[in-house]
Design a protein around this motif. Structure first.
Motif, PDB file in Angstrom:
ATOM      1  N   VAL A   1       6.982  15.759 -24.203  1.00 32.39           N
ATOM      2  CA  VAL A   1       7.006  14.555 -23.386  1.00 32.39           C
ATOM      3  C   VAL A   1       8.074  14.662 -22.306  1.00 32.39           C
TER       4      VAL A   1
ATOM      5  N   TYR B   1      -6.326  10.151 -23.722  1.00 29.25           N
ATOM      6  CA  TYR B   1      -5.979  10.452 -22.330  1.00 29.25           C
ATOM      7  C   TYR B   1      -7.162  11.037 -21.574  1.00 29.25           C
TER       8      TYR B   1
ATOM      9  N   SER C   1       0.784   8.023 -25.716  1.00 30.28           N
ATOM     10  CA  SER C   1       1.661   8.959 -26.422  1.00 30.28           C
ATOM     11  C   SER C   1       1.693   8.684 -27.915  1.00 30.28           C
ATOM     12  N   GLN C   2       1.586   7.429 -28.294  1.00 26.31           N
ATOM     13  CA  GLN C   2       1.562   7.083 -29.718  1.00 26.31           C
ATOM     14  C   GLN C   2       0.330   7.659 -30.409  1.00 26.31           C
TER      15      GLN C   2
ATOM     16  N   PRO D   1       1.093  14.449 -20.975  1.00 26.30           N
ATOM     17  CA  PRO D   1       0.265  15.558 -21.470  1.00 26.30           C
ATOM     18  C   PRO D   1      -0.071  16.616 -20.429  1.00 26.30           C
TER      19      PRO D   1
ATOM     20  N   ASN E   1      -0.921  10.541 -29.610  1.00 24.81           N
ATOM     21  CA  ASN E   1      -0.895  11.983 -29.332  1.00 24.81           C
ATOM     22  C   ASN E   1      -1.832  12.348 -28.174  1.00 24.81           C
ATOM     23  N   PHE E   2      -2.017  11.417 -27.261  1.00 22.98           N
ATOM     24  CA  PHE E   2      -2.808  11.588 -26.043  1.00 22.98           C
ATOM     25  C   PHE E   2      -4.287  11.890 -26.312  1.00 22.98           C
ATOM     26  N   SER E   3      -4.759  11.483 -27.467  1.00 26.02           N
ATOM     27  CA  SER E   3      -6.165  11.719 -27.804  1.00 26.02           C
ATOM     28  C   SER E   3      -7.092  10.892 -26.917  1.00 26.02           C
TER      29      SER E   3
ATOM     30  N   TYR F   1      -0.533  22.191 -19.709  1.00 24.05           N
ATOM     31  CA  TYR F   1      -0.513  21.398 -20.938  1.00 24.05           C
ATOM     32  C   TYR F   1       0.268  22.111 -22.038  1.00 24.05           C
TER      33      TYR F   1
ATOM     34  N   VAL G   1       2.867  22.973 -27.379  1.00 28.00           N
ATOM     35  CA  VAL G   1       2.335  21.848 -26.616  1.00 28.00           C
ATOM     36  C   VAL G   1       3.422  21.329 -25.678  1.00 28.00           C
TER      37      VAL G   1
END
Length: 263
Positions: A210, A101, A94-95, A215, A97-99, A201, A207
């Motif tokens: 949380v 994930y 999450s920190q 995500p 931004n789920f890049s 999503y 978006v």
């Protein structure tokens, strides 16, 4: 048919929410009711078979949940259950931004695969405005956007003995004798391929927040809200639930609630 559905919703709200709903909010006085042999637990288990049989027989396996107009979205989607998992892996993702994930899809499939969030967002999508009915007695209309689960399944090619899709989630519900107790949920393959079953999503043209399951969360619109697993990181196709926790197919089913939870 609409009158029948309304009466059945009332039954679920009064019968299930009266006992199960209070337990979902953490009311310990209901814990004895969920033990094996208690009449309330037996009633809820019986209702599970009834709701599944009624929905499949009278409403059809392809029946659609009601969809609404934009004007009927009158409030934000109420967060419920876990709203911010505190596992190390989830906080790390999450920190960023789920890049970083990835959704894992494996189990009884011919081609196990993993997808990052960008890949999921670039797949064919579906947007639907539906009502979330909580076993606690409240409901909320929201707009959901995501990839149909059926599209994912077409890519991984389920094996013939795959009967259920199990959703493993980041949120941990507590610690037991065998360690952490993760949240998990499942649906059968009929609901998995239903056109309104999506991995969302996006919510209300933004978006997915949380607190609402970012995500990725499940939307399976013909069932009660606790079936809509949040914080999904893995989908496992299985033949049975025997190897999963207490063997009932979901966290709440393991604690006495009905597994199917149709509405």
């Amino acid at each position: 048919m609409s009158r029948f559905k309304l009466n059945r919703r009332k039954f679920l709200t009064v019968g299930a929410a009266g006992a199960a709903g209070a337990a979902l909010t953490g009311c310990d006085v209901f814990d004895p009711m969920l033990r094996s042999g208690h009449p309330v637990r037996d009633f809820m288990i019986g209702a599970n078979g009834l709701t599944e049989a009624v929905q499949r027989t009278l409403m059809g396996r392809d029946s659609m949940a009601k969809e609404f107009s934009e004007s009927e979205i009158r409030q934000g989607m109420r967060p419920n259950g876990s709203t911010n998992p505190n596992t190390m892996e989830y906080m790390f993702l999450s920190q960023g931004n789920f890049s970083l994930y990835h959704l894992e899809v494996d189990g009884l499939v011919e081609s196990p695969m993993r997808f990052n969030l960008e890949e999921l967002r670039n797949m064919p999508s579906r947007t639907q405005i539906t009502r979330h009915d909580c076993v606690e007695g409240w409901s909320c209309i929201a707009k959901w956007t995501g990839v149909p689960l059926g599209h994912i399944l077409e890519q991984v090619q389920p094996q013939a003995n795959a009967n259920y899709a199990v959703f493993h989630c980041f949120d941990v519900m507590g610690v037991g004798l065998s360690g952490e107790i993760p949240y998990y949920e499942s649906i059968d393959m009929i609901d998995a391929y239903h056109p309104q079953t999506i991995l969302a999503y996006g919510m209300n043209d933004a978006v997915l927040p949380v607190e609402n399951g970012a995500p990725l969360r499940l939307r399976v619109e013909r069932q009660l809200g606790y079936k809509m697993a949040k914080y999904v990181y893995r989908i496992e196709l299985v033949e049975s639930f025997s190897h999963l926790h207490r063997g009932n197919g979901s966290y709440w089913a393991d604690h006495g609630y009905e597994w199917y939870a149709g509405i």
